[in-house]
Scaffold this active site. Structure first.
Site, PDB file in Angstrom:
ATOM      1  CE1 TYR A 180      -4.000   1.959   0.744  1.00 46.25           C
ATOM      2  CE2 TYR A 180      -2.652   3.071   2.384  1.00 46.25           C
ATOM      3  CZ  TYR A 180      -3.803   3.011   1.608  1.00 46.25           C
ATOM      4  OH  TYR A 180      -4.735   4.002   1.711  1.00 46.25           O
ATOM      5  CB  ILE A 182       1.483   5.037   3.936  1.00 51.41           C
ATOM      6  CG1 ILE A 182       0.654   3.944   4.618  1.00 51.41           C
ATOM      7  CG2 ILE A 182       0.600   6.170   3.435  1.00 51.41           C
ATOM      8  CD1 ILE A 182       0.092   4.392   5.964  1.00 51.41           C
ATOM      9  CE  LYS A 183       0.725  -0.066   5.534  1.00 48.21           C
ATOM     10  NZ  LYS A 183      -0.154  -1.196   5.659  1.00 48.21           N
ATOM     11  CG  ASN A 184       8.865   0.336   5.548  1.00 46.23           C
ATOM     12  OD1 ASN A 184       8.218   1.337   5.883  1.00 46.23           O
ATOM     13  ND2 ASN A 184       9.515  -0.400   6.416  1.00 46.23           N
TER      14      ASN A 184
END
Ligand code: PLP
Length: 375
Positions: A180, A182-184
């Site tokens: 997604y 906003i993930k790393n």
């Protein structure tokens, strides 16, 4: 200084744009060679034998429970301080989530409270590695093996993590990752399931595409082949477009982690002397993936509002899930049952933490936090 720092901004470079363009014109858009390559590279990075690309971490968790045979009448233990998917997937397979309170220091599931939550119906534990810090996996593995429970890891925050020197991706029955935005790392939307179990990996591949005996690439490459539905499956296969982005992102994962580490060090140094802020402690013998920088503050909503006015985006990870309407009404959960989770849910605030932040952005966030908390 721009005076505006968003909660998150993904890094999407020329590389990603060229990879997507090349895939768009390659003649193959859905699950195919790019997904196969991304799965192989991802498994290698996570330290797992097999990786199966899906459309989200939510689907990764869901398919894991289905493949492990967890269904109606069974119970699954997890934490209330997580994104709703972790418990929703337990409901989706017809099982019952059993929430266990968290450890105030790490804000991960309190392993000393797991045993008391077990019943003869318990079949699995879903540890969530909050903010990227691994749970106490030695204790969770011991509890699971004593009671013959499966472990489905929610690694949505924890791609780069390791526990006692071993990659987190090698623990449990499956490890589930999120891409997604906003993930790393991101593929816009996407997820991955890692496992060392060859049979489970095969099962997950069948389940992600209708329960078919052959996937589309196998059916059409090298001439038409017959296929059939071998079990009831779902439709959550990753596309080559997503994998093309993921391949580019994965190459920079360690470099981005280093940058987040620098930012965390600056936040820690600045906030150590602020009595009204409680940062997360990273334990020894773990490598945190440093996905979030959550702090506990008094009057969280006021602080968030003032930071917004000053141009700093923040997030809440997470309001305690057992107190959300659906879980409250279905299971009769009420305030006071899981006090640590409830207190964290009421006071937590996540600050911007991502490699696209400049040093000026970091300084700006620190200044605004100091401004809000010291006035
Ligand atoms: C983001 C997240 C998920 C869900 O990931 P998706 O890819 O959006 O489905 C699950 N668990 C946690 C802890 C998350 O933060």
């Amino acid at each position: 200084m721009n005076g505006q720092v968003a909660f998150h901004r993904s890094i999407i470079g020329e590389e990603e744009i060229e990879a997507v363009t090349a895939t768009l014109t390659s003649g193959w858009l859905t699950t195919g060679p790019k997904v196969a390559k991304f799965e192989a590279d991802f498994a290698h990075y996570a330290g797992a034998e097999y990786a199966v690309g899906v459309t989200s971490c939510t689907e990764a968790l869901f398919l894991s429970l289905v493949a492990l045979g967890i269904g109606p009448g069974k119970e699954v233990i997890t934490t209330p301080v997580t994104w709703c998917s972790t418990a929703n997937v337990i409901e989706m397979v017809g099982a019952t989530p059993v929430f266990v309170d968290i450890d105030p220091k790490t804000r991960n599931i309190d392993t000393t409270k797991i045993e008391a939550a077990m019943s003869p119906q318990t079949r699995a534990i879903i540890p969530v590695h909050y903010a990227g810090q691994p749970c106490h996996m030695d204790e969770i593995e011991a509890l699971a093996s004593n009671a013959d429970l499966r472990i489905v890891n929610d690694c949505a925050h924890a791609l780069e993590a390791n526990y006692q020197g071993r990659s987190l991706g090698t623990y449990g029955d499956t490890c589930c990752y999120s891409f997604y935005p906003i993930k790393n790392i991101t593929t816009a939307e996407g997820g991955m399931i890692c496992t060392d179990d060859e049979e489970l990996a095969k099962e997950l591949r069948v389940l992600r595409l209708h329960g078919l005996s052959l996937d589309a690439y196998q059916r059409y490459s090298g001439g038409y082949k017959h296929f059939e539905v071998v079990r009831l499956g779902y439709k959550c296969n990753m596309s080559d477009l997503q994998a093309a982005i993921g391949l580019c992102q994965l190459r920079r994962v360690d470099q981005w982690w280093e940058r987040r580490r620098e930012i965390v060090a600056r936040y820690d140094a600045a906030f150590g002397s602020l009595p009204t802020i409680t940062a997360l402690v990273v334990e020894e013998h773990v490598k945190s993936a440093l996905h979030l920088y959550p702090v506990l503050v008094p009057e969280r909503d006021r602080v968030m509002e003032q930071l917004k006015t000053r141009g700093v985006g923040t997030g809440v990870h997470f309001t305690a899930l057992h107190l959300h309407k659906y879980y409250r009404e279905k299971y009769g959960y009420h305030t006071g049952q899981l006090p640590v989770a409830e207190s964290v849910g009421a006071h937590t605030l996540s600050l911007p933490l991502y490699p696209a932040m400049s040093d000026e952005d970091v300084a700006y966030v620190i200044e605004q936090i100091q401004g809000v908390l010291l006035t």
